[in-house]
Design a protein around this motif. Structure first.
Motif, mmCIF file in Angstrom:
data_model
loop_
_atom_site.group_PDB
_atom_site.id
_atom_site.type_symbol
_atom_site.label_atom_id
_atom_site.label_comp_id
_atom_site.label_asym_id
_atom_site.label_seq_id
_atom_site.Cartn_x
_atom_site.Cartn_y
_atom_site.Cartn_z
ATOM 1 N N MET A 1 0.889 -1.158 -0.154
ATOM 2 C CA MET A 1 -0.196 -0.126 -0.142
ATOM 3 C C MET A 1 0.723 1.246 -0.143
ATOM 4 N N LEU A 2 1.994 1.222 0.859
ATOM 5 C CA LEU A 2 2.855 2.496 0.897
ATOM 6 C C LEU A 2 3.490 2.844 -0.419
ATOM 7 N N LYS A 3 3.848 1.694 -1.084
ATOM 8 C CA LYS A 3 4.494 1.654 -2.389
ATOM 9 C C LYS A 3 3.473 2.397 -3.590
ATOM 10 N N THR A 4 2.300 2.078 -3.345
ATOM 11 C CA THR A 4 1.371 2.522 -4.423
ATOM 12 C C THR A 4 0.586 3.831 -4.058
ATOM 13 N N TRP A 5 -0.203 3.799 -2.984
ATOM 14 C CA TRP A 5 -0.979 4.735 -2.455
ATOM 15 C C TRP A 5 -0.118 5.903 -2.191
ATOM 16 N N ILE A 6 1.165 5.909 -1.473
ATOM 17 C CA ILE A 6 1.900 7.062 -1.176
ATOM 18 C C ILE A 6 2.250 7.529 -2.428
ATOM 19 N N ARG A 7 3.132 6.744 -3.335
ATOM 20 C CA ARG A 7 3.656 7.318 -4.404
ATOM 21 C C ARG A 7 2.536 7.934 -5.310
ATOM 22 N N ASP A 8 1.323 7.396 -5.409
ATOM 23 C CA ASP A 8 0.293 8.146 -6.080
ATOM 24 C C ASP A 8 -0.086 9.473 -5.312
ATOM 25 N N ALA A 9 -0.107 9.382 -4.288
ATOM 26 C CA ALA A 9 -0.532 10.909 -3.367
ATOM 27 C C ALA A 9 0.685 11.723 -3.194
ATOM 28 N N LYS A 10 1.830 11.160 -3.771
ATOM 29 C CA LYS A 10 2.990 12.229 -3.840
ATOM 30 C C LYS A 10 3.215 12.459 -2.045
ATOM 31 N N ILE A 11 2.942 11.810 -1.375
ATOM 32 C CA ILE A 11 3.228 12.105 0.051
ATOM 33 C C ILE A 11 4.897 11.347 0.455
ATOM 34 N N LYS A 12 5.499 12.390 1.035
ATOM 35 C CA LYS A 12 7.110 11.977 1.180
ATOM 36 C C LYS A 12 7.432 11.751 2.660
ATOM 37 N N ASP A 13 8.457 11.048 3.088
ATOM 38 C CA ASP A 13 8.879 11.006 4.248
ATOM 39 C C ASP A 13 7.846 10.284 5.315
ATOM 40 N N VAL A 14 7.235 9.017 4.758
ATOM 41 C CA VAL A 14 6.582 8.149 5.421
ATOM 42 C C VAL A 14 7.287 6.821 5.262
ATOM 43 N N GLY A 15 7.823 6.744 6.280
ATOM 44 C CA GLY A 15 8.514 5.424 6.563
ATOM 45 C C GLY A 15 8.129 4.442 7.369
ATOM 46 N N ALA A 16 7.318 5.091 8.597
ATOM 47 C CA ALA A 16 6.689 4.335 9.558
ATOM 48 C C ALA A 16 5.518 3.797 9.100
ATOM 49 N N TYR A 17 5.033 2.482 9.751
ATOM 50 C CA TYR A 17 3.604 2.365 9.367
ATOM 51 C C TYR A 17 3.180 1.178 10.342
ATOM 52 N N PHE A 18 1.801 1.182 10.478
ATOM 53 C CA PHE A 18 1.147 0.150 11.446
ATOM 54 C C PHE A 18 0.372 -0.776 10.813
ATOM 55 N N ALA A 19 0.886 -1.964 11.057
ATOM 56 C CA ALA A 19 0.257 -3.111 10.491
ATOM 57 C C ALA A 19 -0.219 -4.172 11.699
ATOM 58 N N VAL A 20 -1.369 -4.800 11.095
ATOM 59 C CA VAL A 20 -1.726 -5.882 12.183
ATOM 60 C C VAL A 20 -2.227 -7.140 11.550
ATOM 61 N N ALA A 21 -1.736 -8.279 11.761
ATOM 62 C CA ALA A 21 -2.223 -9.412 11.415
ATOM 63 C C ALA A 21 -3.493 -10.138 12.198
ATOM 64 N N ASP A 22 -3.095 -10.301 13.750
ATOM 65 C CA ASP A 22 -4.001 -11.070 14.413
ATOM 66 C C ASP A 22 -4.457 -9.949 15.658
ATOM 67 N N ALA A 23 -5.587 -9.249 15.405
ATOM 68 C CA ALA A 23 -6.001 -8.028 16.126
ATOM 69 C C ALA A 23 -5.791 -8.381 17.380
ATOM 70 N N LYS A 24 -6.833 -9.514 17.889
ATOM 71 C CA LYS A 24 -6.923 -9.797 19.226
ATOM 72 C C LYS A 24 -5.570 -10.240 20.031
ATOM 73 N N ALA A 25 -4.793 -10.876 19.369
ATOM 74 C CA ALA A 25 -3.361 -11.424 19.871
ATOM 75 C C ALA A 25 -2.460 -10.128 20.134
ATOM 76 N N GLU A 26 -2.386 -9.123 19.154
ATOM 77 C CA GLU A 26 -1.381 -8.138 19.043
ATOM 78 C C GLU A 26 -1.819 -7.030 19.898
ATOM 79 N N LEU A 27 -3.089 -6.595 19.657
ATOM 80 C CA LEU A 27 -3.581 -5.196 20.542
ATOM 81 C C LEU A 27 -4.384 -5.877 21.859
ATOM 82 N N GLY A 28 -4.542 -6.706 22.071
ATOM 83 C CA GLY A 28 -5.300 -7.439 23.403
ATOM 84 C C GLY A 28 -4.403 -6.859 24.671
ATOM 85 N N PRO A 29 -2.965 -7.211 24.569
ATOM 86 C CA PRO A 29 -1.927 -7.118 25.751
ATOM 87 C C PRO A 29 -1.839 -5.503 25.820
ATOM 88 N N TRP A 30 -2.360 -4.640 25.255
ATOM 89 C CA TRP A 30 -1.959 -3.054 25.384
ATOM 90 C C TRP A 30 -2.885 -2.559 26.706
#
Length: 280
Positions: free
Chosen positions: A200-229
């Protein structure tokens, strides 16, 4: 007099999602309607030729379908919450020129649209706040905006295509603070796994001409990854292409339904729903 949006400005980043919602309305009218996007398209002075050229490609049209499903899913969650909490605050985080809150308006809820000051300036021109509605300029990570939300009747927060650009620590800190400030509230947002977000970052951000976006938030298993928060969080998720709708419509080809399955399963394209424990 049409509102002029220049190339290579922050305001230009509003154009791509707006154009996508307008195209969804034309291509998939049985699945999705956004009359506001269609109207705004006619009120903006901008050279859409590059977007129009790209819109003919198959993958671009599937991208429009993704946008339609995501907005429908978030609207479903908002309406579902409003059934039990008719006077709730409906809060669009990173709203751009999106009118999902208005489309879910039950006549008694309170609508809030939050985005950066540059964006809210455009919104105030093109979508001035209506009754029970407020456009709030802010940085979502500066939680001073909490004080502007009347959550006495509950609160449903939603974010479309927003958290991908946040650091994981930022999303965690925001969710923890929201859980403390808005007991009984709900946050819904779209997410995907690391492979999908990189693509997504390769396509959307290039199309939107947004620069300096290296960080991103990804989730595979929401309950397992976010539950401990935080122990107050009640977490669930559904595939966002087929989790709410079977896509069995003549406007959607068998190939697109196949791609939708791939998106939900292999890329974990999902709507994450986080309930904040406690009473309103």
């Amino acid at each position: 007099m049409n509102y002029k949006i220049e190339k290579n400005t922050v305001q230009e980043t509003l154009i791509i999602p707006l154009y996508a919602r307008k195209m969804c309305t034309e291509l998939y009218p049985n699945l999705y309607r956004d009359e506001t996007a269609v109207r705004l398209f006619g009120e903006i002075d901008y050279d859409f030729s590059a977007l129009e050229k790209k819109s003919r490609s198959l993958m671009q049209r599937f991208g429009f379908l993704e946008v339609a499903m995501r907005q429908n899913d978030l609207a479903f969650e908002v309406r579902d919450y409003l059934r039990a909490h008719p006077n709730a605050a409906v809060v669009n985080l990173g709203c751009g020129l999106d009118a999902t809150g208005r489309s879910c308006d039950n006549g008694s809820c309170k609508l809030y649209n939050l985005d950066f000051p540059d964006v809210i300036r455009v919104r105030d021109e093109l979508l001035p706040a209506g009754p029970r509605e407020e456009n709030i300029p802010c940085d979502l990570n500066d939680t001073a905006w909490f004080d502007r939300i009347d959550a006495s009747g509950g609160a449903i927060f939603f974010a479309a295509g927003v958290f991908y650009y946040f650091l994981r620590e930022q999303v965690r800190a925001l969710v923890q603070r929201m859980a403390a400030a808005f007991p009984g509230g709900v946050l819904v947002f779209d997410a995907a796994n690391e492979k999908a977000v990189r693509l997504m970052l390769k396509t959307w951000i290039r199309d939107a001409k947004i620069k300096d976006v290296g960080a991103y938030f990804a989730v595979a298993d929401a309950k397992a990854e976010l539950g401990p928060w935080d122990s107050r969080l009640q977490i669930s998720s559904r595939g966002y292409m087929l989790g709410y709708h079977d896509l069995k419509d003549p406007s959607v080809s068998g190939f697109f339904r196949f791609l939708a399955r791939v998106g939900d399963r292999s890329m974990n394209m999902q709507i994450v729903r986080i309930g904040f424990g406690g009473e309103i």
